[in-house]
Motif scaffolding. Structure first.
Motif, PDB file in Angstrom:
ATOM      1  N   ALA A 220       0.776  -1.102   0.083  1.00 17.48           N
ATOM      2  CA  ALA A 220       0.109  -0.184   0.017  1.00 17.48           C
ATOM      3  C   ALA A 220       0.981   1.388   0.079  1.00 17.48           C
ATOM      4  N   LYS A 221       1.980   1.186   0.835  1.00 15.80           N
ATOM      5  CA  LYS A 221       2.624   2.421   1.009  1.00 15.80           C
ATOM      6  C   LYS A 221       3.636   2.704  -0.475  1.00 15.80           C
ATOM      7  N   ASP A 222       3.710   1.738  -1.186  1.00 11.83           N
ATOM      8  CA  ASP A 222       4.545   2.009  -2.635  1.00 11.83           C
ATOM      9  C   ASP A 222       3.452   2.739  -3.649  1.00 11.83           C
ATOM     10  N   LEU A 223       2.113   2.563  -3.490  1.00 15.26           N
ATOM     11  CA  LEU A 223       1.028   3.314  -4.133  1.00 15.26           C
ATOM     12  C   LEU A 223       1.013   4.858  -3.762  1.00 15.26           C
ATOM     13  N   LYS A 224       1.015   4.721  -2.299  1.00 20.85           N
ATOM     14  CA  LYS A 224       0.684   5.795  -1.946  1.00 20.85           C
ATOM     15  C   LYS A 224       1.981   6.977  -2.195  1.00 20.85           C
ATOM     16  N   GLU A 225       3.058   6.465  -2.369  1.00 21.71           N
ATOM     17  CA  GLU A 225       4.298   7.182  -2.746  1.00 21.71           C
ATOM     18  C   GLU A 225       4.142   7.640  -4.150  1.00 21.71           C
ATOM     19  N   ALA A 226       3.611   6.473  -4.984  1.00 16.46           N
ATOM     20  CA  ALA A 226       3.459   6.990  -6.319  1.00 16.46           C
ATOM     21  C   ALA A 226       2.611   8.102  -6.578  1.00 16.46           C
ATOM     22  N   VAL A 227       1.330   8.077  -5.718  1.00 10.95           N
ATOM     23  CA  VAL A 227       0.561   9.244  -5.677  1.00 10.95           C
ATOM     24  C   VAL A 227       1.030  10.409  -5.557  1.00 10.95           C
ATOM     25  N   ARG A 228       2.018  10.498  -4.329  1.00 20.73           N
ATOM     26  CA  ARG A 228       2.684  11.756  -4.192  1.00 20.73           C
ATOM     27  C   ARG A 228       3.572  11.971  -5.180  1.00 20.73           C
ATOM     28  N   ARG A 229       4.171  11.388  -5.904  1.00 24.64           N
ATOM     29  CA  ARG A 229       5.084  11.738  -7.217  1.00 24.64           C
ATOM     30  C   ARG A 229       4.226  12.215  -8.370  1.00 24.64           C
ATOM     31  N   LEU A 230       3.051  11.619  -8.678  1.00 25.12           N
ATOM     32  CA  LEU A 230       2.486  11.666  -9.867  1.00 25.12           C
ATOM     33  C   LEU A 230       1.113  12.779  -9.989  1.00 25.12           C
ATOM     34  N   ILE A 231       0.657  13.073  -8.721  1.00 22.42           N
ATOM     35  CA  ILE A 231      -0.708  13.566  -8.484  1.00 22.42           C
ATOM     36  C   ILE A 231      -0.528  14.810  -7.913  1.00 22.42           C
ATOM     37  N   PRO A 232      -0.891  16.084  -8.346  1.00 20.95           N
ATOM     38  CA  PRO A 232      -0.790  17.386  -7.489  1.00 20.95           C
ATOM     39  C   PRO A 232      -1.200  17.093  -6.035  1.00 20.95           C
ATOM     40  N   GLU A 233      -0.728  17.750  -5.089  1.00 20.23           N
ATOM     41  CA  GLU A 233      -0.878  17.813  -3.768  1.00 20.23           C
ATOM     42  C   GLU A 233      -2.222  17.919  -3.099  1.00 20.23           C
ATOM     43  N   LYS A 234      -3.082  18.871  -3.767  1.00 19.01           N
ATOM     44  CA  LYS A 234      -4.368  19.011  -3.444  1.00 19.01           C
ATOM     45  C   LYS A 234      -5.234  18.113  -3.362  1.00 19.01           C
ATOM     46  N   PHE A 235      -4.767  16.948  -4.356  1.00 22.55           N
ATOM     47  CA  PHE A 235      -5.974  15.902  -4.527  1.00 22.55           C
ATOM     48  C   PHE A 235      -5.110  14.641  -3.481  1.00 22.55           C
ATOM     49  N   HIS A 236      -4.227  14.853  -2.776  1.00 18.21           N
ATOM     50  CA  HIS A 236      -3.449  13.631  -2.186  1.00 18.21           C
ATOM     51  C   HIS A 236      -4.299  12.912  -1.208  1.00 18.21           C
ATOM     52  N   ALA A 237      -5.190  13.861  -0.277  1.00 20.27           N
ATOM     53  CA  ALA A 237      -6.073  13.311   0.647  1.00 20.27           C
ATOM     54  C   ALA A 237      -7.311  12.429  -0.096  1.00 20.27           C
ATOM     55  N   LEU A 238      -7.943  12.923  -1.057  1.00 22.44           N
ATOM     56  CA  LEU A 238      -8.877  12.216  -1.719  1.00 22.44           C
ATOM     57  C   LEU A 238      -8.460  10.786  -2.257  1.00 22.44           C
ATOM     58  N   ASN A 239      -7.349  11.037  -3.159  1.00 25.11           N
ATOM     59  CA  ASN A 239      -6.577   9.907  -3.377  1.00 25.11           C
ATOM     60  C   ASN A 239      -6.362   8.725  -2.656  1.00 25.11           C
ATOM     61  N   PHE A 240      -5.773   9.052  -1.485  1.00 23.88           N
ATOM     62  CA  PHE A 240      -5.516   8.189  -0.483  1.00 23.88           C
ATOM     63  C   PHE A 240      -6.904   7.389   0.344  1.00 23.88           C
ATOM     64  N   ARG A 241      -7.925   8.307   0.354  1.00 27.58           N
ATOM     65  CA  ARG A 241      -8.979   8.023   0.845  1.00 27.58           C
ATOM     66  C   ARG A 241      -9.616   6.736  -0.050  1.00 27.58           C
ATOM     67  N   ALA A 242      -9.649   7.005  -1.428  1.00 29.76           N
ATOM     68  CA  ALA A 242      -9.915   6.250  -2.454  1.00 29.76           C
ATOM     69  C   ALA A 242      -9.067   4.770  -2.462  1.00 29.76           C
ATOM     70  N   LEU A 243      -7.897   5.027  -2.472  1.00 31.97           N
ATOM     71  CA  LEU A 243      -6.919   3.912  -2.221  1.00 31.97           C
ATOM     72  C   LEU A 243      -7.280   2.820  -0.984  1.00 31.97           C
ATOM     73  N   GLU A 244      -7.684   3.487   0.010  1.00 28.13           N
ATOM     74  CA  GLU A 244      -7.933   2.804   1.145  1.00 28.13           C
ATOM     75  C   GLU A 244      -9.168   2.487   1.479  1.00 28.13           C
ATOM     76  N   TYR A 245     -10.287   2.739   0.462  1.00 27.95           N
ATOM     77  CA  TYR A 245     -11.550   2.441   0.867  1.00 27.95           C
ATOM     78  C   TYR A 245     -11.832   0.882   0.793  1.00 27.95           C
ATOM     79  N   THR A 246     -12.478   0.445   1.807  1.00 27.97           N
ATOM     80  CA  THR A 246     -12.941  -0.819   1.697  1.00 27.97           C
ATOM     81  C   THR A 246     -14.381  -0.929   2.006  1.00 27.97           C
ATOM     82  N   PRO A 247     -15.150  -1.905   1.641  1.00 29.27           N
ATOM     83  CA  PRO A 247     -16.740  -1.867   1.788  1.00 29.27           C
ATOM     84  C   PRO A 247     -16.958  -2.294   3.234  1.00 29.27           C
TER      85      PRO A 247
END
Ligand code: SF4
Ligand code: SF4
Lengths: 599, 190
Positions: B163-190
């Motif tokens: 999971a942390k590999d993907l989070k770091e990739a998000v930090r590298r490729l996606i603008p910072e203002k979207f990080h929180a939303l993207n992390f929420r999505a990555l971690e979403y479980t039903p």
């Protein structure tokens, strides 16, 4: 990405000037240069490929290293200067990057730049991977300077758009290439006598290059597996197809392989060595049967008995892209191994998904306005190359012809000369307007044609990923400059009726088209509204299910992908809607509201 | 370790970004990556796919039939289209939400997502269906289906990444203002 690797390779070679015109799959090369360049590299999107080629030639005359980028269709536009440049020769290295598009995935033709190389006598390097493309671009500059000729680098879509881990040089390791400057010399003025003399030299040089390339590690043979050596069969491959062959070899057994990375001039000696002792060779390549023809020629020349199989013998498909499975099956058949068969399975019928204009795209509104204005009239709508080619899809159905960039103007004029009672329209995008529509407008004004030019101005080059152009007032060097005004250009040429209108204001747009279309001579409507892919709309539209009577007019008329029909009512997908309000303007009961487009 | 992964969906759903995140995460772990994806005309609402292969000694980014270890289907119909590429023991993550082509809305030739999902269930033993409506509502954004599916793929183990590999990739490729939303999505479980 392969294109990024090519850009970094050019920067590592100390490239001084990079220019080109956007075109899938070549575009990202120049964009990457613009992002990563140092202060010694000048970069620009030129107005079209011909102009770009001429700039690159001028840079090479001055001893600079130049890279010019385009897709294969663009090479047709640039071929005039390139054909002549080959006869004149260059001083600084000149690399012509042309990306070919087997499939074709996003082009009008499946032309093969390898064949163009043989025709124009320009040497060509054909990479199989991003890594190879990175080193080849650097090698191409060396070759160009050493032999005084432009050199092609020809990736195909899968190489250009493939990602790979490639180790690259750091900026500190980049070569620095000082520019000598232009030196006056009669060698830069082409005359028949000079062409005759240079033609002989070119042929001698290319003959010599055949030997150089035969000895170069770029071309190589992969040895066969001793267990298979009794087979006396081999495979010749180039470009991306080489990777399919190497994957298939793992499964089927290692045949002898000839990898051709320099199709022109062809590494003849190496090919003769490869062919000796083989009974049959299968050529695996995309687009033209280029390697196949060369090998057939070599067999004739040297009296070899090897049978050469490929596209011309029906052993490989004549058109389209190769695939891993297709190449594996062809190789298995060639080796007389059982061909892996596909199990019959019956999936439920799958939806067809033709590409469509984005939700809220202003082109949809423009086409719809013209369609409504001209309803019931005898018309022809000549389209062009760009996102707006998608205006052909149902329900808009607003593209009657599409040939190549700028061609709609000529077609509309001819149809008008032959059928006076037909209302002729030519649609061009803003980028295409500057790239290739201007001679057509001058021609029409001079020759007294009558047609309506519709400029779809969304202030960007949208199809290829939003590049700036003369009308946007931004350059790739990062400067903000005076915009070249489409209106002023048209008026300057002598088009007096020029009206600009926002296509998202449907009633006004229809009225404007009606008015302009009925005027005599050459006249123009400019639909100006920004591309929706650039900015998110401030507010999305929504259907009030209480008001919607389920007439489906919104869906039937404009085909916006955000609109669908569920339980007898229209619904709007908020994730897709760009708030253009076109659907709201045509709903007969005012059931749609709330949308707001980006200004 | 060699892995072959296909991401498929409809142009505009964010398959390209998801594929780049996986590549970036793998490369950060020094795993060689090859990938190929649809760019250009088809991105406008057509069927799109990315082929992605990780590991040593690979020549081609393209995946052969029956070779994919994982298919991430952003759309049920598109997952069915790519099914022939799945290896016999391969895993599939699929979004439950269909994207109807414009042609379907015009001529009433829509298809039912349930039919596609039933078909997948009958063919794929290791299938995870992600309820897209519920997930998007839970993370409060209609735009991050790609990250939700990516998170699900990571948790099922088929990516070979943490999971942390993907989070770091998000930090590298996606603008910072979207990080929180993207992390929420990555971690979403039903
Ligand atoms: S406002 Fe209507 S036509 Fe415009 S993007 Fe939204 S749904 Fe499509
Ligand atoms: S045009 Fe209006 S009333 Fe007709 S289906 Fe669309 S939203 Fe409903």
């Amino acid at each position: 990405m392969g294109n990024e690797a090519i850009a970094l390779g050019a920067l590592a070679a100390g490239v001084n000037l990079v220019c080109g015109y956007p075109g899938t799959p070549s575009t990202e090369v120049l964009e990457t240069v613009a992002r990563r360049r140092g202060e010694n590299t000048y970069v620009e999107w030129s107005v079209n490929e011909k102009v770009a080629m001429e700039l690159a030639g001028g840079a090479a005359y001055s001893g600079a290293r130049a890279l010019v980028t385009m897709k294969q269709m663009g090479l047709n536009v640039a071929s005039d200067p390139l054909m002549c440049l080959e006869y004149i020769g260059v001083k600084g290295g000149l690399v012509v990057l042309v990306a070919d598009d087997p499939g074709p995935i996003s082009s009008q033709t499946e032309q093969d730049t390898r064949t163009f190389a043989a025709f124009s006598k320009v040497p060509l390097l054909d990479p199989s991977s991003a890594e190879e493309a990175y080193s080849m671009v650097q090698e191409a500059f060396e070759l160009s300077e050493k032999y005084g000729t432009p050199v092609f680098l020809r990736p195909t879509t899968r190489v250009s758009h493939g990602y790979a881990s490639v180790s690259v040089k750091d900026p500190e390791e980049y070569a620095v290439h000082p520019v000598e400057g232009f030196v006056k010399d009669s060698r830069w003025v082409i005359f028949p006598k000079l062409s005759f003399a240079n033609h002989r030299k070119i042929e001698e040089r290319n003959a010599a290059l055949q030997d150089v390339f035969s000895a170069s590690p770029l071309n190589r043979t992969e040895p066969e597996d001793p267990l298979l050596s009794g087979l006396r069969r081999g495979v010749a491959a180039g470009g991306f197809s080489y990777t399919y062959v190497m994957e298939a070899r793992r499964k089927l057994g290692a045949l002898r392989v000839l990898k051709v990375s320099t199709p022109f001039p062809f590494p003849e000696k190496l090919a003769v060595e490869f062919l000796s002792g083989l009974d049959e060779v299968l050529c695996v390549e995309e687009l033209d049967p280029y390697i196949e023809r060369e090998l057939v020629y070599i067999c004739g020349k040297y009296g070899l008995k090897t049978r050469i199989l490929g596209k011309m013998t029906g052993h490989m498909p004549r058109s389209g892209e190769n695939s891993r499975d297709g190449v594996t099956a062809a190789l298995a058949a060639f080796m007389h191994l059982p061909v892996p068969h596909e199990e019959a399975d019956n999936p439920p019928p799958l939806p067809v998904r033709p590409p469509v204009l984005c939700a809220g795209c202003p082109h949809r509104a423009s086409f719809y306005a013209v369609k409504q204005a001209m309803k019931g009239r005898k018309t022809i709508f000549c389209g062009d190359i760009g996102c707006y080619t998608l205006g052909n899809a149902m329900p808009l159905d607003m593209v009657d012809t599409c040939l190549c960039m700028g061609a709609g103007l000529g077609i509309a004029q001819a149809v008008n000369h032959l059928e006076n009672d037909r209302s002729c329209f030519a649609f061009v995008g803003d980028s295409t307007f500057f790239a290739s529509a201007l001679p057509g407008v001058v021609n029409a004004v001079y020759n007294q044609a009558e047609f309506t030019l519709v400029v779809l101005d969304n202030s960007t080059t949208a199809m290829t990923g939003h590049q700036p152009h003369p009308g946007t007032g931004r350059t790739m060097m990062g400067d903000v400059v005076e915009k070249v005004s489409i209106e002023s250009v048209l008026r300057g040429i002598g088009v007096t009726a020029v009206e600009t209108v926002d296509p998202l204001n449907h009633a006004l747009a229809v009225e404007t088209v009606r008015k302009i279309a009925d005027l005599p001579g050459v006249k123009a409507v400019i639909f100006r509204s920004p591309c929706v892919a650039l900015f998110r709309a401030p507010a999305q539209a929504a259907v009030d299910p209480g008001k919607c009577i389920g007439c489906k007019k919104c869906i039937r008329e404009i085909g916006c992908p955000a609109l669908s029909f569920r339980d007898g009512k229209a619904v709007i997908d908020p994730a897709q809607c760009n708030g253009c309000t076109l659907c709201a303007q045509l709903c007969p009961v005012g059931a749609i509201s709330g949308g707001e487009p980006h200004a | 370790m060699r892995k072959s992964i296909i991401l498929c969906g409809v142009g505009g759903q964010g398959t390209v970004l998801a594929s780049r995140l996986i590549s970036s995460a793998a490369m950060a772990r020094r795993i060689p990556v090859l990938s190929a994806e649809t760019i250009g005309m088809a991105q406008r609402g057509g069927s799109v796919f990315s082929h992605l292969r990780m590991g040593e000694d690979l020549y081609s980014p393209m995946i052969a039939r029956g070779e994919a270890d994982l298919i991430i289907g952003f759309e049920p119909g598109e997952a069915v289209r790519q099914l022939p590429f799945l290896a016999p023991e391969g895993q599939m993550i699929v979004s439950s939400r269909p994207v109807m082509p414009v042609t379907a809305a015009l001529s009433d030739t829509g298809y039912r997502a349930e039919e596609m999902l039933d078909y997948l269930a009958s063919r794929v033993s290791r299938l995870t269906v992600v309820d897209a409506e519920a997930a998007l509502a839970a993370v409060r954004s209609p735009k991050v289906l790609n990250l939700i599916l990516l998170g699900a793929a990571q948790r099922c183990g088929a990516l070979g990444l943490e999971a942390k590999d993907l989070k770091e990739a998000v930090r590298r490729l996606i603008p910072e203002k979207f990080h929180a939303l993207n992390f929420r999505a990555l971690e979403y479980t039903p």
